[in-house]
Design a protein around this motif. Structure first.
Motif, PDB file in Angstrom:
ATOM      1  N   GLU A 299       0.926  -1.296  -0.144  1.00  0.00           N
ATOM      2  CA  GLU A 299       0.024  -0.145   0.025  1.00  0.00           C
ATOM      3  C   GLU A 299       0.870   1.299   0.110  1.00  0.00           C
ATOM      4  O   GLU A 299       0.548   2.280  -0.600  1.00  0.00           O
ATOM      5  N   MET A 300       1.868   1.304   0.829  1.00  0.00           N
ATOM      6  CA  MET A 300       2.914   2.388   0.672  1.00  0.00           C
ATOM      7  C   MET A 300       3.676   2.578  -0.664  1.00  0.00           C
ATOM      8  O   MET A 300       3.599   3.760  -1.004  1.00  0.00           O
ATOM      9  N   GLN A 303       0.577   3.215  -3.389  1.00  0.00           N
ATOM     10  CA  GLN A 303      -0.264   4.191  -3.091  1.00  0.00           C
ATOM     11  C   GLN A 303      -1.638   3.926  -3.157  1.00  0.00           C
ATOM     12  O   GLN A 303      -2.501   4.744  -3.587  1.00  0.00           O
ATOM     13  N   GLY A 308      -1.239   1.622   4.742  1.00  0.00           N
ATOM     14  CA  GLY A 308       0.336   2.009   4.223  1.00  0.00           C
ATOM     15  C   GLY A 308       0.092   3.013   3.775  1.00  0.00           C
ATOM     16  O   GLY A 308       1.095   3.926   3.746  1.00  0.00           O
ATOM     17  N   LYS A 309      -0.811   3.527   2.872  1.00  0.00           N
ATOM     18  CA  LYS A 309      -0.858   4.892   2.212  1.00  0.00           C
ATOM     19  C   LYS A 309      -1.033   5.957   3.257  1.00  0.00           C
ATOM     20  O   LYS A 309      -0.606   6.955   3.162  1.00  0.00           O
ATOM     21  N   TRP A 312       2.281   6.527   4.285  1.00  0.00           N
ATOM     22  CA  TRP A 312       2.921   7.352   3.551  1.00  0.00           C
ATOM     23  C   TRP A 312       2.341   8.754   3.281  1.00  0.00           C
ATOM     24  O   TRP A 312       3.342   9.902   3.108  1.00  0.00           O
TER      25      TRP A 312
END
Length: 357
Positions: A299-300, A303, A308-309, A312
């Motif tokens: 997810e980082m 995106q 995770g996003k 970030w």
């Protein structure tokens, strides 16, 4: 011959039944990480309070003391570390952001409710004026809340984990039962098992983008990309442990199945799976843990919506609260990972218990 007082006998019988219930409940307390409740209940029931207090201290007091020491060290050392986003936040600042995220979620919920109220009022007015063809039901497209991000990540990891399980368990059974299948699968396992999710992600992204061209399907592209990446990285522990569990079945049981001329389906359902169940669940627990770690990284990098996003975006935001919010996410990720493992352990205990009855 001394007569036994019936009241004393009934009291001892009730006490014995109480301790039997406590001992049965202890198995489930351990499943959910609440084993410290057992000595508390035993002490309340009058079973050697001194010994039970020692157990309470070991199971509850020591962990709480360790957490307190950790929080004290964190609060003391954090302000001394300066980063590009300011000093590392201490426990108080992180807890403050928990409340701030809660307030953000409440405000976003109020905006969504107001949006749907306005939409309903507008549609009702159009219908009253005879303009039914202009009625539209739109979905609120506001900023996802922190809880929305959590729910998105949980749905994604379970979907990827489910696909991994559906693929890995049959392949593991085949590898455990057949030397030929094991020889065919082993090189693939050894090659693909160490591959990082960061290497899989670009490949999955390109393939999903090429194959899944619609935007009106059941799943979004970002959801499929993250979940398939989870699948590719998390299926190996289940596959390996299933194959090991199946291949470790007692040879006498295999011989009995041949004597009874069991067909393949009966052999797998009545003999293979019950015997290999503990190792299969061990693999499932490992796979779910791996999948959760992989998802946050995916997810980082991609995106895609999720925790995770969120991490970030906060890092890119660079505000004074960003680092504290990132640490809130770190604790959230850890707590959810623990709860996911407990869920799998509870399922393992349920299936193992029913299998042993």
């Amino acid at each position: 011959m001394t007569a036994i007082d019936p009241e004393v006998f009934d009291k001892e019988a009730r006490r014995a039944r109480l301790f039997t219930r406590i001992n049965k409940a202890d198995a489930w307390f351990k499943v959910f990480g609440l084993s410290w409740l057992t000595p508390i209940l035993k002490a309340a029931a009058g079973d050697s309070p001194r010994a039970q207090f020692g157990e309470i201290w070991r199971l509850l007091g020591v962990p709480l003391l360790a957490i307190a020491v950790f929080l004290m060290l964190w609060a003391t050392l954090a302000p001394r570390v300066q980063t590009s986003l300011g000093a590392v936040p201490g426990p108080a600042q992180v807890w403050e952001q928990v409340g701030a995220l809660q307030q953000d979620a409440i405000r976003e919920g109020e905006r969504a409710a107001a949006f749907y109220e306005r939409q309903e009022a507008r549609n009702a007015e159009l219908i009253a004026n005879g303009n039914e063809d202009r009625v539209r039901d739109r979905i609120y497209a506001g900023k996802p809340t922190y809880y929305d991000q959590i729910w998105t990540s949980i749905k994604t990891v379970f979907f990827g984990f489910l696909i991994a399980s559906v693929v890995a368990i049959p392949l593991g059974i085949a590898a455990g039962l057949s030397v030929t299948a094991n020889a065919a699968l082993n090189p693939l396992i050894q090659i693909f098992k160490p591959v990082s999710p960061l290497a899989w992600l670009p490949i999955v992204t390109m393939i999903v983008s090429a194959v899944y061209t619609t935007n009106d399907g059941m799943f979004s592209k970002s959801f499929l990309i993250s979940s398939i990446t989870v699948t590719l990285c998390s299926l190996w522990p289940t596959l390996i442990n299933t194959a090991l569990g199946v291949s470790s079945i007692d040879k006498d049981l295999v011989s009995v199945s041949r004597v009874l001329k069991m067909n393949t389906y009966t052999k797998i359902t009545k003999l293979v799976l019950p015997s290999a169940l503990p190792l299969i669940f061990t693999g499932l627990r490992l796979s779910l843990g791996v999948g959760w770690m992989v998802l946050i990284a995916a997810e980082m990098l991609a995106q895609n919506p999720g925790l995770g996003k969120f991490v970030w975006d906060e890092f890119q935001n660079g505000s004074s609260q960003s680092l504290a919010r990132i640490m809130v996410a770190v604790f959230t990720i850890g707590i959810i990972g623990f709860l996911l493992d407990r869920v799998m352990y509870a399922l393992q205990s349920m299936f193992t218990f029913s299998n042993n009855r």
